[in-house]
Design a protein around this motif. Sequence first.
Motif, PDB file in Angstrom:
ATOM      1  N   CYS A 159      18.410 -93.110  76.387  1.00 17.57           N
ATOM      2  CA  CYS A 159      17.818 -94.105  75.506  1.00 17.57           C
ATOM      3  C   CYS A 159      18.425 -93.952  74.119  1.00 17.57           C
ATOM      4  CB  CYS A 159      16.293 -93.980  75.473  1.00 17.57           C
ATOM      5  SG  CYS A 159      15.684 -92.474  74.706  1.00 17.57           S
ATOM      6  N   GLU A 160      17.992 -94.771  73.188  1.00 16.69           N
ATOM      7  CA  GLU A 160      18.571 -94.745  71.844  1.00 16.69           C
ATOM      8  C   GLU A 160      18.332 -93.411  71.148  1.00 16.69           C
ATOM      9  OE1 GLU A 160      17.183 -98.006  69.567  1.00 16.69           O
ATOM     10  OE2 GLU A 160      18.168 -99.538  70.806  1.00 16.69           O
ATOM     11  N   ASP A 161      17.215 -92.760  71.440  1.00 16.45           N
ATOM     12  CA  ASP A 161      16.887 -91.509  70.760  1.00 16.45           C
ATOM     13  C   ASP A 161      17.723 -90.342  71.245  1.00 16.45           C
ATOM     14  OD1 ASP A 161      14.933 -92.895  69.383  1.00 16.45           O
ATOM     15  OD2 ASP A 161      13.359 -92.395  70.836  1.00 16.45           O
ATOM     16  N   GLY A 162      18.149 -90.385  72.508  1.00 17.24           N
ATOM     17  CA  GLY A 162      18.898 -89.265  73.039  1.00 17.24           C
ATOM     18  C   GLY A 162      19.043 -89.349  74.541  1.00 17.24           C
ATOM     19  N   VAL A 163      19.490 -88.235  75.128  1.00 16.85           N
ATOM     20  CA  VAL A 163      19.671 -88.120  76.571  1.00 16.85           C
ATOM     21  C   VAL A 163      18.909 -86.883  77.034  1.00 16.85           C
ATOM     22  CG1 VAL A 163      21.307 -87.836  78.466  1.00 16.85           C
ATOM     23  CG2 VAL A 163      21.931 -89.218  76.465  1.00 16.85           C
ATOM     24  N   GLY A 164      18.018 -87.082  77.989  1.00 18.05           N
ATOM     25  CA  GLY A 164      17.228 -85.975  78.521  1.00 18.05           C
ATOM     26  C   GLY A 164      17.403 -85.852  80.020  1.00 18.05           C
ATOM     27  N   VAL A 165      17.154 -84.646  80.548  1.00 20.31           N
ATOM     28  CA  VAL A 165      17.319 -84.389  81.973  1.00 20.31           C
ATOM     29  C   VAL A 165      16.110 -83.611  82.482  1.00 20.31           C
ATOM     30  CG1 VAL A 165      18.746 -83.348  83.770  1.00 20.31           C
ATOM     31  CG2 VAL A 165      19.827 -84.288  81.720  1.00 20.31           C
ATOM     32  N   VAL A 166      15.527 -84.093  83.577  1.00 20.05           N
ATOM     33  CA  VAL A 166      14.508 -83.347  84.320  1.00 20.05           C
ATOM     34  C   VAL A 166      15.159 -82.848  85.600  1.00 20.05           C
ATOM     35  CG1 VAL A 166      12.293 -83.474  85.520  1.00 20.05           C
ATOM     36  CG2 VAL A 166      12.611 -84.696  83.354  1.00 20.05           C
ATOM     37  N   THR A 167      15.160 -81.539  85.800  1.00 23.08           N
ATOM     38  CA  THR A 167      15.789 -80.923  86.965  1.00 23.08           C
ATOM     39  C   THR A 167      14.719 -80.315  87.852  1.00 23.08           C
ATOM     40  OG1 THR A 167      17.752 -80.406  85.625  1.00 23.08           O
ATOM     41  CG2 THR A 167      17.521 -79.261  87.727  1.00 23.08           C
ATOM     42  N   ASP A 168      14.744 -80.661  89.132  1.00 24.29           N
ATOM     43  CA  ASP A 168      13.728 -80.203  90.081  1.00 24.29           C
ATOM     44  C   ASP A 168      14.359 -79.405  91.206  1.00 24.29           C
ATOM     45  OD1 ASP A 168      11.074 -81.633  89.321  1.00 24.29           O
ATOM     46  OD2 ASP A 168      12.567 -83.232  89.229  1.00 24.29           O
ATOM     47  N   PHE A 169      13.708 -78.311  91.589  1.00 23.18           N
ATOM     48  CA  PHE A 169      14.147 -77.568  92.760  1.00 23.18           C
ATOM     49  C   PHE A 169      13.017 -76.663  93.239  1.00 23.18           C
ATOM     50  CE2 PHE A 169      15.209 -74.740  89.253  1.00 23.18           C
ATOM     51  CZ  PHE A 169      14.876 -73.483  89.717  1.00 23.18           C
ATOM     52  N   MET A 170      13.164 -76.213  94.485  1.00 23.63           N
ATOM     53  CA  MET A 170      12.336 -75.152  95.049  1.00 23.63           C
ATOM     54  C   MET A 170      13.259 -74.023  95.468  1.00 23.63           C
ATOM     55  SD  MET A 170       9.647 -77.234  97.445  1.00 23.63           S
ATOM     56  CE  MET A 170       8.763 -78.682  96.833  1.00 23.63           C
ATOM     57  N   HIS A 171      12.734 -72.802  95.480  1.00 23.73           N
ATOM     58  CA  HIS A 171      13.568 -71.650  95.808  1.00 23.73           C
ATOM     59  C   HIS A 171      13.872 -71.570  97.290  1.00 23.73           C
ATOM     60  CE1 HIS A 171      13.335 -69.878  91.850  1.00 23.73           C
ATOM     61  NE2 HIS A 171      12.045 -70.102  91.842  1.00 23.73           N
ATOM     62  N   SER A 192      12.437 -78.351  85.309  1.00 25.36           N
ATOM     63  CA  SER A 192      13.075 -78.019  84.038  1.00 25.36           C
ATOM     64  C   SER A 192      13.315 -79.295  83.236  1.00 25.36           C
ATOM     65  CB  SER A 192      14.400 -77.303  84.305  1.00 25.36           C
ATOM     66  OG  SER A 192      15.206 -77.271  83.151  1.00 25.36           O
ATOM     67  N   VAL A 193      12.983 -79.262  81.945  1.00 19.32           N
ATOM     68  CA  VAL A 193      13.170 -80.409  81.055  1.00 19.32           C
ATOM     69  C   VAL A 193      14.052 -79.971  79.894  1.00 19.32           C
ATOM     70  CG1 VAL A 193      12.018 -82.300  79.860  1.00 19.32           C
ATOM     71  CG2 VAL A 193      10.769 -80.994  81.600  1.00 19.32           C
ATOM     72  N   GLU A 194      15.101 -80.736  79.609  1.00 16.94           N
ATOM     73  CA  GLU A 194      15.963 -80.412  78.481  1.00 16.94           C
ATOM     74  C   GLU A 194      16.535 -81.694  77.887  1.00 16.94           C
ATOM     75  OE1 GLU A 194      19.728 -78.498  79.381  1.00 16.94           O
ATOM     76  OE2 GLU A 194      19.555 -79.131  81.470  1.00 16.94           O
ATOM     77  N   VAL A 195      17.009 -81.586  76.665  1.00 18.43           N
ATOM     78  CA  VAL A 195      17.681 -82.692  75.987  1.00 18.43           C
ATOM     79  C   VAL A 195      19.106 -82.266  75.711  1.00 18.43           C
ATOM     80  CG1 VAL A 195      17.786 -84.017  73.834  1.00 18.43           C
ATOM     81  CG2 VAL A 195      15.596 -83.696  74.985  1.00 18.43           C
ATOM     82  N   ILE A 196      20.065 -83.090  76.122  1.00 21.06           N
ATOM     83  CA  ILE A 196      21.478 -82.747  75.943  1.00 21.06           C
ATOM     84  C   ILE A 196      22.112 -83.529  74.810  1.00 21.06           C
ATOM     85  CG2 ILE A 196      21.764 -81.996  78.320  1.00 21.06           C
ATOM     86  CD1 ILE A 196      22.939 -84.666  79.019  1.00 21.06           C
ATOM     87  N   ARG A 197      21.402 -84.519  74.258  1.00 16.82           N
ATOM     88  CA  ARG A 197      21.874 -85.219  73.068  1.00 16.82           C
ATOM     89  C   ARG A 197      20.681 -85.801  72.331  1.00 16.82           C
ATOM     90  NH1 ARG A 197      22.643 -90.286  71.608  1.00 16.82           N
ATOM     91  NH2 ARG A 197      22.389 -91.151  73.706  1.00 16.82           N
ATOM     92  N   GLY A 198      20.669 -85.628  71.016  1.00 15.86           N
ATOM     93  CA  GLY A 198      19.622 -86.216  70.201  1.00 15.86           C
ATOM     94  C   GLY A 198      18.288 -85.498  70.321  1.00 15.86           C
ATOM     95  N   GLU A 199      17.235 -86.272  70.240  1.00 20.36           N
ATOM     96  CA  GLU A 199      15.868 -85.742  70.286  1.00 20.36           C
ATOM     97  C   GLU A 199      14.998 -86.708  71.078  1.00 20.36           C
ATOM     98  OE1 GLU A 199      13.793 -83.750  66.757  1.00 20.36           O
ATOM     99  OE2 GLU A 199      12.751 -85.689  66.860  1.00 20.36           O
ATOM    100  N   MET A 200      14.164 -86.169  71.968  1.00 20.77           N
ATOM    101  CA  MET A 200      13.325 -87.022  72.805  1.00 20.77           C
ATOM    102  C   MET A 200      11.931 -86.415  72.938  1.00 20.77           C
ATOM    103  SD  MET A 200      15.903 -88.163  75.903  1.00 20.77           S
ATOM    104  CE  MET A 200      14.684 -89.285  76.606  1.00 20.77           C
ATOM    105  N   THR A 201      10.955 -87.304  73.035  1.00 21.67           N
ATOM    106  CA  THR A 201       9.577 -86.897  73.298  1.00 21.67           C
ATOM    107  C   THR A 201       9.252 -87.187  74.761  1.00 21.67           C
ATOM    108  OG1 THR A 201       8.890 -87.306  71.014  1.00 21.67           O
ATOM    109  CG2 THR A 201       7.152 -87.286  72.690  1.00 21.67           C
ATOM    110  N   PHE A 202       8.595 -86.233  75.408  1.00 20.98           N
ATOM    111  CA  PHE A 202       8.237 -86.359  76.813  1.00 20.98           C
ATOM    112  C   PHE A 202       6.724 -86.283  76.983  1.00 20.98           C
ATOM    113  CE2 PHE A 202      12.583 -84.888  76.946  1.00 20.98           C
ATOM    114  CZ  PHE A 202      13.139 -85.547  78.034  1.00 20.98           C
ATOM    115  N   ASP A 203       6.251 -86.999  77.991  1.00 21.17           N
ATOM    116  CA  ASP A 203       4.856 -86.912  78.407  1.00 21.17           C
ATOM    117  C   ASP A 203       4.809 -86.243  79.769  1.00 21.17           C
ATOM    118  OD1 ASP A 203       3.487 -88.341  76.248  1.00 21.17           O
ATOM    119  OD2 ASP A 203       4.565 -90.101  76.979  1.00 21.17           O
ATOM    120  N   MET A 204       4.028 -85.179  79.871  1.00 17.83           N
ATOM    121  CA  MET A 204       3.827 -84.502  81.153  1.00 17.83           C
ATOM    122  C   MET A 204       2.382 -84.692  81.572  1.00 17.83           C
ATOM    123  SD  MET A 204       2.349 -81.797  82.893  1.00 17.83           S
ATOM    124  CE  MET A 204       1.880 -80.608  81.644  1.00 17.83           C
TER     125      MET A 204
END
Length: 303
Positions: free
Chosen positions: A106-118, A137-149
Motif C-alpha cells: 500500500c502507499e504507507d509501505g510493504v508488509g508480510v505475514v508469514t505462516d508455518f507449522m513446525h 510472523s509479521v514484518e514490514v520490509i518498506r515504510g511503516e504500516m499499522t496492523f490489526d490482529m
Amino acid sequence: MSGNCPATGVPSRHRRLSDGMREALDGYLSIDQYGLVGNLHTAALVGMDGSIDFMCWPEFDSPSVFCRLLDKNKGGHFAITPACASTTCKQQYLPFSNVLATKFLCEDGVGVVTDFMHRPRPRSRSHSHMMPWLVRSVEVIRGEMTFDMECFPAFDYARTPHTLQIDEIHDADPRVPARHAAEAENSVFQSVFLHWDTTDQNTESYNGTERAVFTPEKCEHDVGLGVTSNEADRLAQTAVHEMDLRYVVGCMGGGSCPRIKLTQSDHGSGLGQGVTSQFTLSEGMRVFFIMRSTPEDCSDLYL
C-alpha cells in the motif's frame, strides 16, 4: 496468487481490508484465495487478507478451532490485516517449503505475514522440533504500516463454549517460548532463506509480557464427523484442547522495539470472547504470534 484488495472509501479504522475482499461473496473468500500450511498432522487455510479461516487441532480429524470458512459469524478466525484502506495482496510459498508468505502493498509501505507449522528437521532422529505450534510472523520490509490482529477461536465447530483469560508472564516463567522461538526460527527459517541474525549486536528482542489462554468447556457431542467406534480413538478425535496465544517481538538496526498489548474483546456476532491488538511496525521490526496447545507437562516441550 495475487489480487487487489479494494479501497473501501471510508477511514481504515472503521473498515478493514478483509471487509472489502469479502463483499463479493457476502462475507466469505473464494477457495482460490487461500493458501495451506501444515505440519503433517494438521493444516490451516490462510486467506489472502491475512485471516486463518479453517484449522482443526491438533490432528486433521480433531475438532476445529477456526472455521469461518463455513460460518462467517460464529465459525472463528485468526486475522492479521493491515489498516491500509487500499492494498494489493500477493501470496506465495517460500522456495522448497510449506512456509506461506502473504504480502501487502500500500502507499504507507510493504508488509508480510508469514505462516508455518513446525515439522522435524530432515535426517533427524529427534522429534524435538515437532512442536505443536502455529507461528505467524509479521514484518514490514518498506515504510511503516499499522496492523490489526484479532484471534477469535470457536472450538469444535462453534459447539463448545470457551472462557478467556489474559495472564501476565515473566522471564522467570519456564514456559516463556523466547529461546525456542529463536531456535525454531533458526531451524525453520534458515532452511528457507529467512534467517534472522540473532548474533547481530544491533538485534534486540523481548518476550511478550502476557498470554491469552482459551479454555473450552468440557462437552461431549453424540454426533461427530467420521467418529470411530474405538473408544480410545473416539476420545482422541473429539478432544478439545486448551490453547494459548503468545508473542515475541524483535527489531534490528538499533531502533526501539514495538510494544504489543493484548486486549480482551467480544466479537458480538455469536462468537465467544477473543483478543485483539493494533500495532505499528517499521522496517527492521518483527512480531511472532505463537498459538499452541497448552502443554500438560512443560518439560516435554521445553527441554
